[in-house]
Each structure stands twice: as structure tokens, then as C-alpha cells.
Write a protein that holds these residues in place. Structure first.
Motif, PDB file in Angstrom:
ATOM      1  N   ILE A  40       0.865  -1.176   0.000  1.00 20.41           N
ATOM      2  CA  ILE A  40       0.000   0.000   0.000  1.00 20.41           C
ATOM      3  C   ILE A  40       0.907   1.232   0.000  1.00 20.41           C
ATOM      4  O   ILE A  40       1.747   1.395   0.879  1.00 20.41           O
ATOM      5  CB  ILE A  40      -0.926   0.033   1.240  1.00 20.41           C
ATOM      6  N   LEU A  41       0.720   2.090  -0.995  1.00 20.27           N
ATOM      7  CA  LEU A  41       1.548   3.291  -1.119  1.00 20.27           C
ATOM      8  C   LEU A  41       0.886   4.510  -0.497  1.00 20.27           C
ATOM      9  O   LEU A  41       1.582   5.412  -0.020  1.00 20.27           O
ATOM     10  CB  LEU A  41       1.875   3.554  -2.589  1.00 20.27           C
ATOM     11  N   SER A  42      -0.470   4.564  -0.523  1.00 22.78           N
ATOM     12  CA  SER A  42      -1.186   5.663   0.120  1.00 22.78           C
ATOM     13  C   SER A  42      -2.619   5.235   0.406  1.00 22.78           C
ATOM     14  O   SER A  42      -3.155   4.326  -0.236  1.00 22.78           O
ATOM     15  CB  SER A  42      -1.169   6.929  -0.743  1.00 22.78           C
ATOM     16  N   GLN A  43      -3.212   5.912   1.405  1.00 22.58           N
ATOM     17  CA  GLN A  43      -4.600   5.657   1.800  1.00 22.58           C
ATOM     18  C   GLN A  43      -5.329   6.984   1.909  1.00 22.58           C
ATOM     19  O   GLN A  43      -4.712   8.016   2.170  1.00 22.58           O
ATOM     20  CB  GLN A  43      -4.662   4.944   3.155  1.00 22.58           C
ATOM     21  N   ASP A  44      -6.669   6.914   1.767  1.00 27.56           N
ATOM     22  CA  ASP A  44      -7.447   8.140   1.982  1.00 27.56           C
ATOM     23  C   ASP A  44      -7.679   8.318   3.479  1.00 27.56           C
ATOM     24  O   ASP A  44      -7.233   7.508   4.289  1.00 27.56           O
ATOM     25  CB  ASP A  44      -8.750   8.114   1.176  1.00 27.56           C
ATOM     26  N   GLY A  45      -8.384   9.354   3.862  1.00 26.85           N
ATOM     27  CA  GLY A  45      -8.614   9.659   5.268  1.00 26.85           C
ATOM     28  C   GLY A  45      -9.408   8.604   6.021  1.00 26.85           C
ATOM     29  O   GLY A  45      -9.331   8.519   7.240  1.00 26.85           O
ATOM     30  N   ASP A  46     -10.159   7.775   5.292  1.00 28.11           N
ATOM     31  CA  ASP A  46     -10.948   6.725   5.933  1.00 28.11           C
ATOM     32  C   ASP A  46     -10.218   5.387   5.981  1.00 28.11           C
ATOM     33  O   ASP A  46     -10.784   4.384   6.399  1.00 28.11           O
ATOM     34  CB  ASP A  46     -12.285   6.537   5.192  1.00 28.11           C
ATOM     35  N   GLY A  47      -8.990   5.352   5.513  1.00 25.21           N
ATOM     36  CA  GLY A  47      -8.215   4.118   5.549  1.00 25.21           C
ATOM     37  C   GLY A  47      -8.340   3.246   4.311  1.00 25.21           C
ATOM     38  O   GLY A  47      -7.763   2.162   4.257  1.00 25.21           O
ATOM     39  N   TRP A  48      -9.077   3.703   3.298  1.00 22.50           N
ATOM     40  CA  TRP A  48      -9.192   2.947   2.048  1.00 22.50           C
ATOM     41  C   TRP A  48      -7.903   3.122   1.255  1.00 22.50           C
ATOM     42  O   TRP A  48      -7.385   4.225   1.153  1.00 22.50           O
ATOM     43  CB  TRP A  48     -10.355   3.461   1.203  1.00 22.50           C
ATOM     44  N   PRO A  49      -7.395   2.049   0.653  1.00 20.61           N
ATOM     45  CA  PRO A  49      -6.201   2.200  -0.183  1.00 20.61           C
ATOM     46  C   PRO A  49      -6.484   3.107  -1.383  1.00 20.61           C
ATOM     47  O   PRO A  49      -7.486   2.934  -2.073  1.00 20.61           O
ATOM     48  CB  PRO A  49      -5.908   0.770  -0.660  1.00 20.61           C
ATOM     49  N   ASP A  50      -5.623   4.081  -1.605  1.00 20.18           N
ATOM     50  CA  ASP A  50      -5.711   4.961  -2.776  1.00 20.18           C
ATOM     51  C   ASP A  50      -4.778   4.473  -3.879  1.00 20.18           C
ATOM     52  O   ASP A  50      -5.108   4.536  -5.054  1.00 20.18           O
ATOM     53  CB  ASP A  50      -5.296   6.388  -2.419  1.00 20.18           C
ATOM     54  N   ARG A  51      -3.584   4.027  -3.476  1.00 22.95           N
ATOM     55  CA  ARG A  51      -2.576   3.590  -4.446  1.00 22.95           C
ATOM     56  C   ARG A  51      -1.837   2.385  -3.855  1.00 22.95           C
ATOM     57  O   ARG A  51      -1.507   2.379  -2.683  1.00 22.95           O
ATOM     58  CB  ARG A  51      -1.599   4.722  -4.742  1.00 22.95           C
ATOM     59  N   ALA A  52      -1.599   1.395  -4.723  1.00 25.13           N
ATOM     60  CA  ALA A  52      -0.889   0.191  -4.276  1.00 25.13           C
ATOM     61  C   ALA A  52      -0.030  -0.352  -5.408  1.00 25.13           C
ATOM     62  O   ALA A  52      -0.363  -0.208  -6.584  1.00 25.13           O
ATOM     63  CB  ALA A  52      -1.882  -0.869  -3.808  1.00 25.13           C
ATOM     64  N   ARG A  53       1.072  -1.000  -5.015  1.00 22.45           N
ATOM     65  CA  ARG A  53       1.972  -1.646  -5.971  1.00 22.45           C
ATOM     66  C   ARG A  53       1.802  -3.164  -5.835  1.00 22.45           C
ATOM     67  O   ARG A  53       1.791  -3.698  -4.725  1.00 22.45           O
ATOM     68  CB  ARG A  53       3.421  -1.258  -5.698  1.00 22.45           C
ATOM     69  N   PHE A  54       1.691  -3.822  -6.977  1.00 22.61           N
ATOM     70  CA  PHE A  54       1.473  -5.269  -7.032  1.00 22.61           C
ATOM     71  C   PHE A  54       2.596  -5.939  -7.817  1.00 22.61           C
ATOM     72  O   PHE A  54       3.128  -5.361  -8.762  1.00 22.61           O
ATOM     73  CB  PHE A  54       0.163  -5.598  -7.769  1.00 22.61           C
ATOM     74  N   ARG A  55       2.897  -7.174  -7.441  1.00 27.19           N
ATOM     75  CA  ARG A  55       3.759  -8.023  -8.253  1.00 27.19           C
ATOM     76  C   ARG A  55       2.891  -9.182  -8.729  1.00 27.19           C
ATOM     77  O   ARG A  55       2.362  -9.944  -7.917  1.00 27.19           O
ATOM     78  CB  ARG A  55       4.965  -8.522  -7.470  1.00 27.19           C
ATOM     79  N   LEU A  56       2.724  -9.280 -10.043  1.00 27.72           N
ATOM     80  CA  LEU A  56       1.825 -10.240 -10.684  1.00 27.72           C
ATOM     81  C   LEU A  56       2.617 -11.320 -11.398  1.00 27.72           C
ATOM     82  O   LEU A  56       3.614 -11.030 -12.059  1.00 27.72           O
ATOM     83  CB  LEU A  56       0.944  -9.504 -11.705  1.00 27.72           C
ATOM     84  N   ASP A  57       2.155 -12.565 -11.256  1.00 22.56           N
ATOM     85  CA  ASP A  57       2.699 -13.679 -12.025  1.00 22.56           C
ATOM     86  C   ASP A  57       1.519 -14.484 -12.536  1.00 22.56           C
ATOM     87  O   ASP A  57       1.090 -15.449 -11.913  1.00 22.56           O
ATOM     88  CB  ASP A  57       3.618 -14.538 -11.168  1.00 22.56           C
TER      89      ASP A  57
END
Length: 148
Positions: A40-57
Motif C-alpha cells: 500500500i503506497l497511500s490511503q485516503d482519510g478513511d483508511g481505504w487504499p488509494d494507491r498500491a503496488r502489485f507483483r503479478l505472475d
């Protein structure tokens, strides 16, 4: 050219519980087979993820990518959780959404839409198959996680 797919499944759990599983991005590697790692790179004020980094295979597609999230849901968990691709190496589109609808008696209809495109040359048939596998697997794994 981007390829899109849509799949729907009914989960024996209330929408709020399903949404909690969807929003717990860091737990995806525990139940979403193709996701190897989430940060998780950032969240909004309510704790919802705003931006996330994933590694996909998800053979043949393997990549590390970043998504921006939007949470258009009500207090019961009904509505749409969507994401758009911010950056990636191989992917040039990875936009999608989960739409949660009340089916009554504590069940939820979940529709998963996904638009995928890659920067490397790949036959359209292979891209469509990969997108369909990702979508179908995501819904089946989500159902197993929610109903466990």
C-alpha cells in the motif's frame, strides 16, 4: 489493442464482508493465486487504499505495477470498487472494477470487469485468454476467501 472481459459470481456473504476482503489488498497474496506481493503506497482519510503496488505472475503476463483505487460504495458495501493503472513495465492497461449488488438473504452478486493490454507483442487470443483466466480465478478465489 486492449482486451476486456467480464465475469459474475454470487457469494454467500453480505456485501460488507465481501468488500472488506476486496479492500484488504495486502492480504491478496494469501488468496489470489497470481498476486505475489502487494504494498500500500497511500490511503485516503478513511483508511481505504488509494494507491498500491502489485507483483503479478499470471503466465504469460508477469509484471510489477501500480494501481490507483476509487471506492464508490455505501455503508453496506454495495457499489463499485475500481482501479486504474498508473505505471508498469509490461502492462499498458490494467483497469477494472468489482461491482457488488445485494442478492438478498446475505448473498452478494459480484461482477468483475477487467481491461488488459501489454506493451509486448502478443496474439489477441492469448491476451483475451490471460484476461479471462485472471478474472475467473479472481472471482473463484474471492468466493472461497469470503465463504471460508
Amino acid at each position: 489493442m486492449a482486451d476486456s472481459t467480464r465475469s459474475t459470481i454470487v457469494i454467500q456473504a453480505p456485501a460488507g464482508e465481501v468488500l472488506d476482503v476486496i479492500a484488504d489488498l495486502e492480504a491478496y497474496p494469501q488468496w489470489a493465486k497470481e498476486i505475489r506481493e502487494v504494498e500500500i503506497l497511500s490511503q485516503d482519510g478513511d483508511g481505504w487504499p488509494d494507491r498500491a503496488r502489485f507483483r503479478l505472475d499470471a503466465s504469460p503476463i508477469k509484471d510489477t505495477y501500480t494501481l490507483d483505487y476509487s471506492w464508490d460504495v455505501d455503508e453496506a458495501g454495495l457499489g463499485v470498487a475500481s482501479w486504474t493503472l498508473v505505471e508498469a513495465t509490461i502492462l499498458k492497461a490494467m483497469d477494472g472494477s468489482y461491482t457488488l449488488e445485494d442478492e438478498g438473504e446475505g448473498t452478494t452478486r459480484v461482477t468483475y470487469d477487467l481491461l488488459v493490454d501489454v506493451t509486448i507483442p502478443m496474439l489477441g487470443m492469448i491476451k483475451r485468454k490471460a484476461a479471462k483466466v485472471i478474472t475467473d480465478t479472481a472471482l473463484k478465489d474471492l468466493k472461497k476467501r469470503c465463504e471460508a
